[in-house]
Design a protein around this motif. Sequence first.
Motif, PDB file in Angstrom:
ATOM      1  N   THR A   1     -10.198  -3.729   3.514  1.00  0.00           N
ATOM      2  CA  THR A   1      -9.291  -4.406   4.524  1.00  0.00           C
ATOM      3  C   THR A   1      -9.637  -4.087   6.173  1.00  0.00           C
ATOM      4  O   THR A   1      -9.548  -4.994   6.863  1.00  0.00           O
ATOM      5  CB  THR A   1      -7.896  -3.934   4.325  1.00  0.00           C
TER       6      THR A   1
ATOM      7  N   SER B   1      -3.680   3.912   6.898  1.00  0.00           N
ATOM      8  CA  SER B   1      -4.654   4.354   5.980  1.00  0.00           C
ATOM      9  C   SER B   1      -4.844   5.802   6.262  1.00  0.00           C
ATOM     10  O   SER B   1      -5.044   6.751   5.192  1.00  0.00           O
ATOM     11  CB  SER B   1      -6.206   3.818   6.132  1.00  0.00           C
ATOM     12  N   ILE B   2      -4.795   6.508   7.347  1.00  0.00           N
ATOM     13  CA  ILE B   2      -4.655   7.764   7.642  1.00  0.00           C
ATOM     14  C   ILE B   2      -3.473   8.473   7.139  1.00  0.00           C
ATOM     15  O   ILE B   2      -3.366   9.405   6.548  1.00  0.00           O
ATOM     16  CB  ILE B   2      -4.696   8.063   9.137  1.00  0.00           C
TER      17      ILE B   2
ATOM     18  N   LYS C   1       0.888  -1.264  -0.053  1.00  0.00           N
ATOM     19  CA  LYS C   1       0.066  -0.072  -0.059  1.00  0.00           C
ATOM     20  C   LYS C   1       0.818   1.213  -0.041  1.00  0.00           C
ATOM     21  O   LYS C   1       0.247   2.414  -0.363  1.00  0.00           O
ATOM     22  CB  LYS C   1      -0.923  -0.073   1.263  1.00  0.00           C
TER      23      LYS C   1
ATOM     24  N   SER D   1      -3.606   8.472   3.452  1.00  0.00           N
ATOM     25  CA  SER D   1      -4.689   8.733   2.861  1.00  0.00           C
ATOM     26  C   SER D   1      -5.321   7.828   1.783  1.00  0.00           C
ATOM     27  O   SER D   1      -5.528   8.440   0.678  1.00  0.00           O
ATOM     28  CB  SER D   1      -4.624  10.207   2.385  1.00  0.00           C
ATOM     29  N   ILE D   2      -5.177   6.676   2.149  1.00  0.00           N
ATOM     30  CA  ILE D   2      -5.860   5.676   1.160  1.00  0.00           C
ATOM     31  C   ILE D   2      -7.113   5.010   1.918  1.00  0.00           C
ATOM     32  O   ILE D   2      -7.116   4.969   2.983  1.00  0.00           O
ATOM     33  CB  ILE D   2      -4.654   4.597   1.078  1.00  0.00           C
ATOM     34  N   ASN D   3      -7.814   4.775   0.804  1.00  0.00           N
ATOM     35  CA  ASN D   3      -9.178   4.139   1.396  1.00  0.00           C
ATOM     36  C   ASN D   3      -9.131   2.585   1.446  1.00  0.00           C
ATOM     37  O   ASN D   3      -8.911   1.968   0.311  1.00  0.00           O
ATOM     38  CB  ASN D   3     -10.197   4.381   0.221  1.00  0.00           C
ATOM     39  N   ILE D   4      -8.923   2.104   2.795  1.00  0.00           N
ATOM     40  CA  ILE D   4      -8.742   0.639   2.750  1.00  0.00           C
ATOM     41  C   ILE D   4      -9.810   0.177   3.670  1.00  0.00           C
ATOM     42  O   ILE D   4      -9.621  -0.974   4.452  1.00  0.00           O
ATOM     43  CB  ILE D   4      -7.289   0.098   3.341  1.00  0.00           C
ATOM     44  N   ASN D   5     -11.274   0.627   3.510  1.00  0.00           N
ATOM     45  CA  ASN D   5     -12.385   0.366   4.112  1.00  0.00           C
ATOM     46  C   ASN D   5     -12.438  -1.518   3.977  1.00  0.00           C
ATOM     47  O   ASN D   5     -12.965  -1.794   4.967  1.00  0.00           O
ATOM     48  CB  ASN D   5     -13.523   1.046   3.825  1.00  0.00           C
TER      49      ASN D   5
END
Length: 185
Positions: free
Chosen positions: A140, A130-131, A12, A134-138
């Motif tokens: 996961t 994720s913070i 990631k 700034s990635i969307n890994i909802n």
Amino acid sequence: MPLLGVIFYFSKSPRYIPIEIIWAKLISLFILMVILPVLLYFLLKTLGKVKSIYLETTTERILPLTLNCLVVIIVIQRILTPSQIIELYYFFIGILISSMACLILAFFKFKASIHMIAVSGVFMFFIALSIHFSININGTLALMSIITGSVATSRLHVKAHTYKELITGIFVGVIPQIILIPNWL
């Protein structure tokens, strides 16, 4: 679980890290975090220091946890230095703190769930990544939530731990990661 966190980080991270370095880190970590602990377990079993892989008593946990702390220190000093990949460095500092806290609890005859320490620490690391990136890994994070609940449920089902030991394990896994986040986030 630490190896899972490292693999997730490399998959990631938007940073450019040469593939040779990634493979070198993953192979080194696999040797130190998977193969070495298995070999140490068989050594401890042969020497009569542990009865089973379940480490049912707090006394049985002391030597394996001490050895785990030493292995994590080696990883921090030799493989994941702060000048290379700061996020993974602090992830492993958190693992070391959690392992030492679990060891201290074992000295006080309290058996915190090592399974919950590991899964909740990795879960917190995923949230922080994720913070940070700034990635969307909802998806996961949802899967990790299910895995964390499944681990807790299974530990209760096999009567390996009490609710108190599981909750303590969650806090011992999450709190060091939260405390260290400001150092790299």
